[in-house]
Scaffold this motif. Structure first.
Motif, PDB file in Angstrom:
ATOM      1  N   MET A   1       0.821  -1.197   0.000  1.00  0.00           N
ATOM      2  CA  MET A   1       0.000   0.000   0.000  1.00  0.00           C
ATOM      3  C   MET A   1       0.866   1.262   0.000  1.00  0.00           C
ATOM      4  SD  MET A   1      -3.006   0.965  -0.102  1.00  0.00           S
ATOM      5  CE  MET A   1      -4.286   1.985   0.430  1.00  0.00           C
ATOM      6  N   ARG A   2       1.970   1.217   0.720  1.00  0.00           N
ATOM      7  CA  ARG A   2       2.858   2.377   0.788  1.00  0.00           C
ATOM      8  C   ARG A   2       3.443   2.688  -0.583  1.00  0.00           C
ATOM      9  NH1 ARG A   2       8.417   3.624   2.544  1.00  0.00           N
ATOM     10  NH2 ARG A   2       8.297   5.704   3.417  1.00  0.00           N
ATOM     11  N   LYS A   3       3.817   1.648  -1.338  1.00  0.00           N
ATOM     12  CA  LYS A   3       4.383   1.854  -2.677  1.00  0.00           C
ATOM     13  C   LYS A   3       3.361   2.506  -3.608  1.00  0.00           C
ATOM     14  CE  LYS A   3       7.808  -1.801  -2.552  1.00  0.00           C
ATOM     15  NZ  LYS A   3       8.306  -3.030  -3.154  1.00  0.00           N
ATOM     16  N   ILE A   4       2.123   2.103  -3.483  1.00  0.00           N
ATOM     17  CA  ILE A   4       1.069   2.682  -4.317  1.00  0.00           C
ATOM     18  C   ILE A   4       0.876   4.152  -3.964  1.00  0.00           C
ATOM     19  CG2 ILE A   4      -1.414   2.631  -4.816  1.00  0.00           C
ATOM     20  CD1 ILE A   4      -1.238  -0.430  -4.538  1.00  0.00           C
ATOM     21  N   THR A   5       0.920   4.462  -2.671  1.00  0.00           N
ATOM     22  CA  THR A   5       0.780   5.850  -2.225  1.00  0.00           C
ATOM     23  C   THR A   5       1.932   6.699  -2.748  1.00  0.00           C
ATOM     24  OG1 THR A   5      -0.396   5.138  -0.235  1.00  0.00           O
ATOM     25  CG2 THR A   5       0.554   7.350  -0.203  1.00  0.00           C
ATOM     26  N   VAL A   6       3.149   6.183  -2.626  1.00  0.00           N
ATOM     27  CA  VAL A   6       4.334   6.909  -3.112  1.00  0.00           C
ATOM     28  C   VAL A   6       4.250   7.106  -4.625  1.00  0.00           C
ATOM     29  CG1 VAL A   6       6.843   6.765  -3.429  1.00  0.00           C
ATOM     30  CG2 VAL A   6       5.827   6.216  -1.205  1.00  0.00           C
ATOM     31  N   LEU A   7       3.855   6.071  -5.333  1.00  0.00           N
ATOM     32  CA  LEU A   7       3.717   6.167  -6.780  1.00  0.00           C
ATOM     33  C   LEU A   7       2.648   7.204  -7.152  1.00  0.00           C
ATOM     34  CD1 LEU A   7       4.467   5.169  -9.614  1.00  0.00           C
ATOM     35  CD2 LEU A   7       2.711   3.412  -9.357  1.00  0.00           C
ATOM     36  N   GLY A   8       1.540   7.181  -6.465  1.00  0.00           N
ATOM     37  CA  GLY A   8       0.457   8.143  -6.723  1.00  0.00           C
ATOM     38  C   GLY A   8       0.895   9.577  -6.453  1.00  0.00           C
ATOM     39  N   LEU A   9       1.577   9.785  -5.332  1.00  0.00           N
ATOM     40  CA  LEU A   9       2.044  11.125  -4.993  1.00  0.00           C
ATOM     41  C   LEU A   9       3.118  11.607  -5.969  1.00  0.00           C
ATOM     42  CD1 LEU A   9       2.172  10.919  -1.090  1.00  0.00           C
ATOM     43  CD2 LEU A   9       0.553  12.221  -2.508  1.00  0.00           C
ATOM     44  N   THR A  10       3.987  10.693  -6.378  1.00  0.00           N
ATOM     45  CA  THR A  10       5.032  11.038  -7.348  1.00  0.00           C
ATOM     46  C   THR A  10       4.403  11.420  -8.694  1.00  0.00           C
ATOM     47  OG1 THR A  10       6.603   9.568  -6.260  1.00  0.00           O
ATOM     48  CG2 THR A  10       7.106  10.210  -8.536  1.00  0.00           C
ATOM     49  N   THR A  11       3.436  10.627  -9.126  1.00  0.00           N
ATOM     50  CA  THR A  11       2.746  10.912 -10.390  1.00  0.00           C
ATOM     51  C   THR A  11       2.045  12.262 -10.315  1.00  0.00           C
ATOM     52  OG1 THR A  11       2.442   8.553 -10.803  1.00  0.00           O
ATOM     53  CG2 THR A  11       1.007  10.062 -12.023  1.00  0.00           C
ATOM     54  N   ALA A  12       1.342  12.525  -9.218  1.00  0.00           N
ATOM     55  CA  ALA A  12       0.653  13.803  -9.041  1.00  0.00           C
ATOM     56  C   ALA A  12       1.653  14.961  -9.026  1.00  0.00           C
ATOM     57  CB  ALA A  12      -0.175  13.789  -7.759  1.00  0.00           C
ATOM     58  N   GLY A  13       2.781  14.766  -8.369  1.00  0.00           N
ATOM     59  CA  GLY A  13       3.815  15.803  -8.312  1.00  0.00           C
ATOM     60  C   GLY A  13       4.391  16.107  -9.694  1.00  0.00           C
ATOM     61  N   VAL A  14       4.677  15.066 -10.459  1.00  0.00           N
ATOM     62  CA  VAL A  14       5.198  15.258 -11.819  1.00  0.00           C
ATOM     63  C   VAL A  14       4.169  15.973 -12.682  1.00  0.00           C
ATOM     64  CG1 VAL A  14       5.892  14.025 -13.929  1.00  0.00           C
ATOM     65  CG2 VAL A  14       6.834  13.344 -11.712  1.00  0.00           C
ATOM     66  N   PHE A  15       2.910  15.571 -12.556  1.00  0.00           N
ATOM     67  CA  PHE A  15       1.845  16.215 -13.338  1.00  0.00           C
ATOM     68  C   PHE A  15       1.732  17.700 -12.985  1.00  0.00           C
ATOM     69  CE2 PHE A  15      -2.547  17.466 -14.204  1.00  0.00           C
ATOM     70  CZ  PHE A  15      -2.661  17.074 -15.528  1.00  0.00           C
ATOM     71  N   LEU A  16       1.780  18.022 -11.690  1.00  0.00           N
ATOM     72  CA  LEU A  16       1.689  19.423 -11.276  1.00  0.00           C
ATOM     73  C   LEU A  16       2.881  20.234 -11.759  1.00  0.00           C
ATOM     74  CD1 LEU A  16       0.228  19.047  -7.666  1.00  0.00           C
ATOM     75  CD2 LEU A  16      -0.934  19.936  -9.709  1.00  0.00           C
ATOM     76  N   LEU A  17       4.070  19.654 -11.706  1.00  0.00           N
ATOM     77  CA  LEU A  17       5.259  20.356 -12.220  1.00  0.00           C
ATOM     78  C   LEU A  17       5.159  20.573 -13.728  1.00  0.00           C
ATOM     79  CD1 LEU A  17       8.167  18.692 -10.193  1.00  0.00           C
ATOM     80  CD2 LEU A  17       7.381  21.070 -10.061  1.00  0.00           C
ATOM     81  N   ALA A  18       4.708  19.560 -14.440  1.00  0.00           N
ATOM     82  CA  ALA A  18       4.548  19.685 -15.893  1.00  0.00           C
ATOM     83  C   ALA A  18       3.507  20.753 -16.219  1.00  0.00           C
ATOM     84  CB  ALA A  18       4.154  18.341 -16.501  1.00  0.00           C
ATOM     85  N   THR A  19       2.433  20.788 -15.462  1.00  0.00           N
ATOM     86  CA  THR A  19       1.384  21.785 -15.681  1.00  0.00           C
ATOM     87  C   THR A  19       1.919  23.186 -15.411  1.00  0.00           C
ATOM     88  OG1 THR A  19      -0.323  20.172 -15.132  1.00  0.00           O
ATOM     89  CG2 THR A  19      -0.941  22.497 -14.987  1.00  0.00           C
ATOM     90  N   ALA A  20       2.662  23.338 -14.338  1.00  0.00           N
ATOM     91  CA  ALA A  20       3.260  24.643 -14.024  1.00  0.00           C
ATOM     92  C   ALA A  20       4.218  25.082 -15.126  1.00  0.00           C
ATOM     93  CB  ALA A  20       3.978  24.581 -12.675  1.00  0.00           C
ATOM     94  N   ALA A  21       5.022  24.157 -15.626  1.00  0.00           N
ATOM     95  CA  ALA A  21       5.955  24.483 -16.708  1.00  0.00           C
ATOM     96  C   ALA A  21       5.204  24.908 -17.964  1.00  0.00           C
ATOM     97  CB  ALA A  21       6.859  23.287 -17.002  1.00  0.00           C
ATOM     98  N   LEU A  22       4.128  24.205 -18.282  1.00  0.00           N
ATOM     99  CA  LEU A  22       3.317  24.534 -19.453  1.00  0.00           C
ATOM    100  C   LEU A  22       2.729  25.940 -19.313  1.00  0.00           C
ATOM    101  CD1 LEU A  22       1.084  22.426 -21.531  1.00  0.00           C
ATOM    102  CD2 LEU A  22      -0.128  24.142 -20.218  1.00  0.00           C
TER     103      LEU A  22
END
Length: 186
Positions: A1-22
């Motif tokens: 469960m922890r790995k899924i949470t970390v993966l989800g948070l990492t994905t959300a973080g990358v998406f937010l950074l990409a959105t900010a860059a755009l």
């Protein structure tokens, strides 16, 4: 469960950074001479006039034209669900604001960003034009630039339409996904 949470948070973080860059890339206007300003279509109102969003695109292109950054404006769109030819409505808008008909090029087959880019590239090659300036919403600038560049156009400059609306809360994340898709394609 922890790995899924970390993966989800990492994905959300990358998406937010990409959105900010755009968003930051789209808000950063680059004023440079061009052979043509390319304005993609958008909604036409029931009375046949451009929506406020589309007017903002046209107004920012008009300003660049008036400041002699480009001698012509290419308006691209298709017949939308409203039943109006976007390119024709855009051309009428510019004509009413003093742009000579000889400086307006209409592309009525620009039903998508890709189609607009391909059609603009073809028209530019036919006329021997080398460079284009992009005029669209801030969140659309990066993907539109990418589409034009992939079609073989040198994008010398970009300006964003100073228009923000509630719909941007949907449009911005959608463009992040759209840019990723365009970027991943050959």
């Amino acid at each position: 469960m922890r790995k899924i949470t970390v993966l989800g948070l990492t994905t959300a973080g990358v998406f937010l950074l990409a959105t900010a860059a755009l968003v930051l890339a789209g808000l950063h206007d680059k004023l440079a001479p061009a052979d043509v300003i390319v304005v993609p279509g958008n909604t036409i109102l029931p009375d046949g006039t451009p929506s406020p969003r589309l007017q903002a695109r046209l107004d920012v292109a008009l300003k660049q034209f008036q400041e002699h950054r480009a001698p012509r404006i290419l308006v691209s769109g298709a017949t939308g669900k409203e039943g109006f030819d976007e390119a024709a409505a855009m051309a009428r808008y510019l004509l009413r604001r003093g742009v000579p008909a000889s400086a307006i090029i209409e592309d009525s087959q620009g039903c998508t960003t890709d189609a607009t880019a391909r059609n603009a590239a073809l028209l530019m090659r036919q006329h021997g034009w080398q460079t284009a300036m992009v005029a669209t919403q801030y969140f659309h600038v990066p993907r539109f630039r990418l589409a034009l560049e992939r079609a073989g156009i040198t994008v010398s400059g970009q300006v964003h339409a100073p228009y923000v609306e509630l719909r941007d809360l949907y449009s911005v994340p959608r463009e992040t996904v759209g840019y990723a898709v365009y970027f991943a394609r050959p």
